[in-house]
Scaffold this motif. Structure first.
Motif, PDB file in Angstrom:
ATOM      1  N   PHE A 134       0.893  -1.025   0.142  1.00  0.00           N
ATOM      2  CA  PHE A 134      -0.022   0.027   0.232  1.00  0.00           C
ATOM      3  C   PHE A 134       0.755   1.258   0.075  1.00  0.00           C
ATOM      4  CE2 PHE A 134      -2.600  -3.492   2.035  1.00  0.00           C
ATOM      5  CZ  PHE A 134      -3.794  -3.156   1.345  1.00  0.00           C
ATOM      6  N   LYS A 135       0.362   2.380  -0.694  1.00  0.00           N
ATOM      7  CA  LYS A 135       0.823   3.715  -0.497  1.00  0.00           C
ATOM      8  C   LYS A 135       0.603   4.120   1.001  1.00  0.00           C
ATOM      9  CE  LYS A 135       0.390   4.565  -5.278  1.00  0.00           C
ATOM     10  NZ  LYS A 135      -0.287   5.226  -6.444  1.00  0.00           N
ATOM     11  N   GLN A 136       1.367   4.924   1.666  1.00  0.00           N
ATOM     12  CA  GLN A 136       1.168   5.571   2.784  1.00  0.00           C
ATOM     13  C   GLN A 136       0.436   6.893   2.552  1.00  0.00           C
ATOM     14  OE1 GLN A 136       1.749   3.617   5.673  1.00  0.00           O
ATOM     15  NE2 GLN A 136       1.632   2.323   3.990  1.00  0.00           N
ATOM     16  N   GLU A 137      -0.804   6.690   2.142  1.00  0.00           N
ATOM     17  CA  GLU A 137      -1.822   7.782   2.052  1.00  0.00           C
ATOM     18  C   GLU A 137      -2.965   7.598   3.046  1.00  0.00           C
ATOM     19  OE1 GLU A 137      -2.766   8.418  -2.067  1.00  0.00           O
ATOM     20  OE2 GLU A 137      -0.531   8.292  -2.545  1.00  0.00           O
ATOM     21  N   PRO A 138      -3.317   8.639   3.478  1.00  0.00           N
ATOM     22  CA  PRO A 138      -4.839   8.311   4.271  1.00  0.00           C
ATOM     23  C   PRO A 138      -5.979   7.798   3.331  1.00  0.00           C
ATOM     24  CG  PRO A 138      -4.090  10.616   4.195  1.00  0.00           C
ATOM     25  CD  PRO A 138      -3.090  10.022   3.649  1.00  0.00           C
ATOM     26  N   VAL A 139      -6.587   7.117   4.419  1.00  0.00           N
ATOM     27  CA  VAL A 139      -8.097   6.804   3.640  1.00  0.00           C
ATOM     28  C   VAL A 139      -8.993   7.625   4.543  1.00  0.00           C
ATOM     29  CG1 VAL A 139      -9.784   4.883   3.641  1.00  0.00           C
ATOM     30  CG2 VAL A 139      -7.415   4.280   3.302  1.00  0.00           C
ATOM     31  N   SER A 140     -10.061   8.385   3.658  1.00  0.00           N
ATOM     32  CA  SER A 140     -10.907   9.468   4.657  1.00  0.00           C
ATOM     33  C   SER A 140     -11.878   8.686   5.366  1.00  0.00           C
ATOM     34  CB  SER A 140     -11.687   9.852   3.662  1.00  0.00           C
ATOM     35  OG  SER A 140     -12.633   9.301   3.131  1.00  0.00           O
ATOM     36  N   ARG A 141     -12.127   9.329   6.373  1.00  0.00           N
ATOM     37  CA  ARG A 141     -12.968   8.783   7.755  1.00  0.00           C
ATOM     38  C   ARG A 141     -14.358   8.663   7.019  1.00  0.00           C
ATOM     39  NH1 ARG A 141     -11.727   6.363  12.225  1.00  0.00           N
ATOM     40  NH2 ARG A 141     -13.360   6.670  13.637  1.00  0.00           N
ATOM     41  N   GLU A 142     -14.858   9.155   5.930  1.00  0.00           N
ATOM     42  CA  GLU A 142     -15.911   8.875   5.295  1.00  0.00           C
ATOM     43  C   GLU A 142     -16.005   7.549   4.640  1.00  0.00           C
ATOM     44  OE1 GLU A 142     -18.644  10.957   1.547  1.00  0.00           O
ATOM     45  OE2 GLU A 142     -17.227  12.194   2.616  1.00  0.00           O
ATOM     46  N   ASP A 143     -14.892   7.447   3.959  1.00  0.00           N
ATOM     47  CA  ASP A 143     -14.870   6.083   3.355  1.00  0.00           C
ATOM     48  C   ASP A 143     -14.748   4.999   4.188  1.00  0.00           C
ATOM     49  OD1 ASP A 143     -14.943   7.351   0.839  1.00  0.00           O
ATOM     50  OD2 ASP A 143     -12.858   7.270   0.121  1.00  0.00           O
ATOM     51  N   ALA A 186      -2.759   1.348   5.478  1.00  0.00           N
ATOM     52  CA  ALA A 186      -2.786   2.999   6.265  1.00  0.00           C
ATOM     53  C   ALA A 186      -3.801   2.842   7.345  1.00  0.00           C
ATOM     54  CB  ALA A 186      -3.279   3.933   5.014  1.00  0.00           C
ATOM     55  N   VAL A 187      -4.770   1.784   7.161  1.00  0.00           N
ATOM     56  CA  VAL A 187      -5.884   1.319   8.227  1.00  0.00           C
ATOM     57  C   VAL A 187      -5.795  -0.036   8.456  1.00  0.00           C
ATOM     58  CG1 VAL A 187      -8.308   1.691   8.602  1.00  0.00           C
ATOM     59  CG2 VAL A 187      -7.077   3.446   7.339  1.00  0.00           C
ATOM     60  N   PHE A 188      -6.209  -0.453   9.681  1.00  0.00           N
ATOM     61  CA  PHE A 188      -6.661  -1.779   9.911  1.00  0.00           C
ATOM     62  C   PHE A 188      -7.984  -1.515  10.544  1.00  0.00           C
ATOM     63  CE2 PHE A 188      -2.008  -2.453  10.265  1.00  0.00           C
ATOM     64  CZ  PHE A 188      -1.925  -3.467   9.290  1.00  0.00           C
ATOM     65  N   ILE A 189      -8.864  -2.370   9.977  1.00  0.00           N
ATOM     66  CA  ILE A 189     -10.411  -2.579  10.971  1.00  0.00           C
ATOM     67  C   ILE A 189     -10.171  -3.993  11.459  1.00  0.00           C
ATOM     68  CG2 ILE A 189     -12.969  -2.824  10.535  1.00  0.00           C
ATOM     69  CD1 ILE A 189     -12.628  -1.095   8.195  1.00  0.00           C
ATOM     70  N   ALA A 190     -10.273  -3.718  12.724  1.00  0.00           N
ATOM     71  CA  ALA A 190     -10.318  -5.418  13.491  1.00  0.00           C
ATOM     72  C   ALA A 190     -11.634  -5.811  13.775  1.00  0.00           C
ATOM     73  CB  ALA A 190      -9.741  -4.968  15.016  1.00  0.00           C
ATOM     74  N   VAL A 191     -12.017  -6.939  13.235  1.00  0.00           N
ATOM     75  CA  VAL A 191     -13.376  -7.473  13.177  1.00  0.00           C
ATOM     76  C   VAL A 191     -13.549  -8.299  14.485  1.00  0.00           C
ATOM     77  CG1 VAL A 191     -14.883  -9.165  11.994  1.00  0.00           C
ATOM     78  CG2 VAL A 191     -13.300  -7.588  10.613  1.00  0.00           C
ATOM     79  N   LEU A 192     -14.331  -7.791  15.390  1.00  0.00           N
ATOM     80  CA  LEU A 192     -14.419  -8.460  16.680  1.00  0.00           C
ATOM     81  C   LEU A 192     -15.912  -9.129  16.911  1.00  0.00           C
ATOM     82  CD1 LEU A 192     -13.208  -5.180  18.558  1.00  0.00           C
ATOM     83  CD2 LEU A 192     -11.733  -7.120  17.528  1.00  0.00           C
ATOM     84  N   ALA A 193     -15.621 -10.271  17.445  1.00  0.00           N
ATOM     85  CA  ALA A 193     -17.037 -10.813  17.978  1.00  0.00           C
ATOM     86  C   ALA A 193     -17.158 -10.607  19.313  1.00  0.00           C
ATOM     87  CB  ALA A 193     -16.632 -12.507  17.641  1.00  0.00           C
ATOM     88  N   ASP A 194     -18.423 -10.028  19.633  1.00  0.00           N
ATOM     89  CA  ASP A 194     -18.825  -9.763  21.026  1.00  0.00           C
ATOM     90  C   ASP A 194     -19.512 -10.776  21.572  1.00  0.00           C
ATOM     91  OD1 ASP A 194     -20.229  -8.752  23.166  1.00  0.00           O
ATOM     92  OD2 ASP A 194     -20.710  -6.737  22.238  1.00  0.00           O
ATOM     93  N   PHE A 208     -16.558  -3.509  15.243  1.00  0.00           N
ATOM     94  CA  PHE A 208     -15.249  -3.222  14.312  1.00  0.00           C
ATOM     95  C   PHE A 208     -14.434  -1.866  15.097  1.00  0.00           C
ATOM     96  CE2 PHE A 208     -19.037  -4.657  12.068  1.00  0.00           C
ATOM     97  CZ  PHE A 208     -18.400  -5.697  11.387  1.00  0.00           C
ATOM     98  N   ALA A 209     -13.227  -2.217  15.270  1.00  0.00           N
ATOM     99  CA  ALA A 209     -12.306  -1.051  15.590  1.00  0.00           C
ATOM    100  C   ALA A 209     -11.505  -0.884  14.695  1.00  0.00           C
ATOM    101  CB  ALA A 209     -11.536  -1.701  16.968  1.00  0.00           C
ATOM    102  N   VAL A 210     -11.339   0.538  14.629  1.00  0.00           N
ATOM    103  CA  VAL A 210     -10.663   1.442  13.424  1.00  0.00           C
ATOM    104  C   VAL A 210      -9.306   1.715  14.032  1.00  0.00           C
ATOM    105  CG1 VAL A 210     -10.360   3.219  11.819  1.00  0.00           C
ATOM    106  CG2 VAL A 210     -12.563   2.200  12.116  1.00  0.00           C
ATOM    107  N   ILE A 211      -8.040   1.307  13.385  1.00  0.00           N
ATOM    108  CA  ILE A 211      -6.715   1.622  13.759  1.00  0.00           C
ATOM    109  C   ILE A 211      -5.958   2.357  12.565  1.00  0.00           C
ATOM    110  CG2 ILE A 211      -4.656   0.608  14.370  1.00  0.00           C
ATOM    111  CD1 ILE A 211      -7.291  -1.754  14.841  1.00  0.00           C
ATOM    112  N   GLU A 212      -5.835   3.696  12.932  1.00  0.00           N
ATOM    113  CA  GLU A 212      -5.316   4.503  12.005  1.00  0.00           C
ATOM    114  C   GLU A 212      -3.977   4.978  12.517  1.00  0.00           C
ATOM    115  OE1 GLU A 212      -8.336   7.086   9.643  1.00  0.00           O
ATOM    116  OE2 GLU A 212      -9.100   7.069  11.914  1.00  0.00           O
TER     117      GLU A 212
END
Length: 189
Positions: A16-25, A81-89, A47-51
């Motif tokens: 990946f390029k080290q460019e941000p992904v918009s919060r909206e996306d 640039a972003v990880f989304i952790a998929v969590l089971a509650d 879902f936990a967002v890690i930026e």
């Protein structure tokens, strides 16, 4: 882009390029997971967002990016640039019973990312206990997967399997992914 085109063009991106992904996306991608089908409509995933760069650096050594490329992992400068952790509650549903839910949610996110021009990498070869610890997650959450997102720094293509199912990188670092043919996957009755 329609769903068929997104499914045909989507490839697992590992550089990946080290460019941000918009919060909206990011929110739109997660909303697609929220809208995915869930068994008995229990909706046990969170879902936990890690930026944050330091948090991504902390997670980086806990992830294997390409099982068929045993001697390769991206440099940190190539990671998502972003990880989304998929969590089971576990207060909603036993985490062991959430695999189908995860599949529907993660694929929905991957397809939306593709439509938005964002690369994705569904990561399952991860050190779940250490990731949970490093993220400081509540006991009720089980880390199921990470989804890496970012602007692709490689491209990919699909071709019919000839001899082997293993994907590979070419001399330019682009990924090539063999897929079984339609004739091979259709069972005639």
């Amino acid at each position: 882009m329609n769903v068929y085109d997104a499914a045909r063009s989507r490839r697992t991106i590992r550089k990946f390029k080290q460019e941000p992904v918009s919060r909206e996306d990011i929110m739109k991608i997660i909303d697609c997971a929220r809208l995915a089908p869930y068994g008995a409509n229990m909706q046990p995933l969170k879902f936990a967002v890690i930026e944050d760069e330091q948090k991504r650096r902390d997670l980086f050594p806990l992830i294997k990016y390409a099982g068929y490329l045993s001697d390769w992992n991206p440099a940190f400068e190539e990671c998502p640039a972003v990880f989304i952790a998929v969590l089971a509650d576990s207060s909603i549903k036993p985490p062991a019973n959430t695999e189908c839910d995860c599949g529907a949610a993660v694929m929905s996110m991957c397809l939306e990312a593709e439509e938005l021009g964002i690369g994705s990498c569904w990561l399952g070869a991860i050190d779940r206990p250490k990731i949970k610890e490093r993220l400081g997650l509540d006991e009720k959450y089980d880390v199921k997967y990470l989804l890496g997102l970012g602007i692709p720094a490689q491209s990919g293509d699909v071709f019919d399997i000839k001899d082997d199912i293993k994907y590979y990188f070419d001399e330019n670092g682009n990924v090539h992914v063999p897929k079984r043919t339609m004739d091979e996957i259709i069972v005639k009755l």
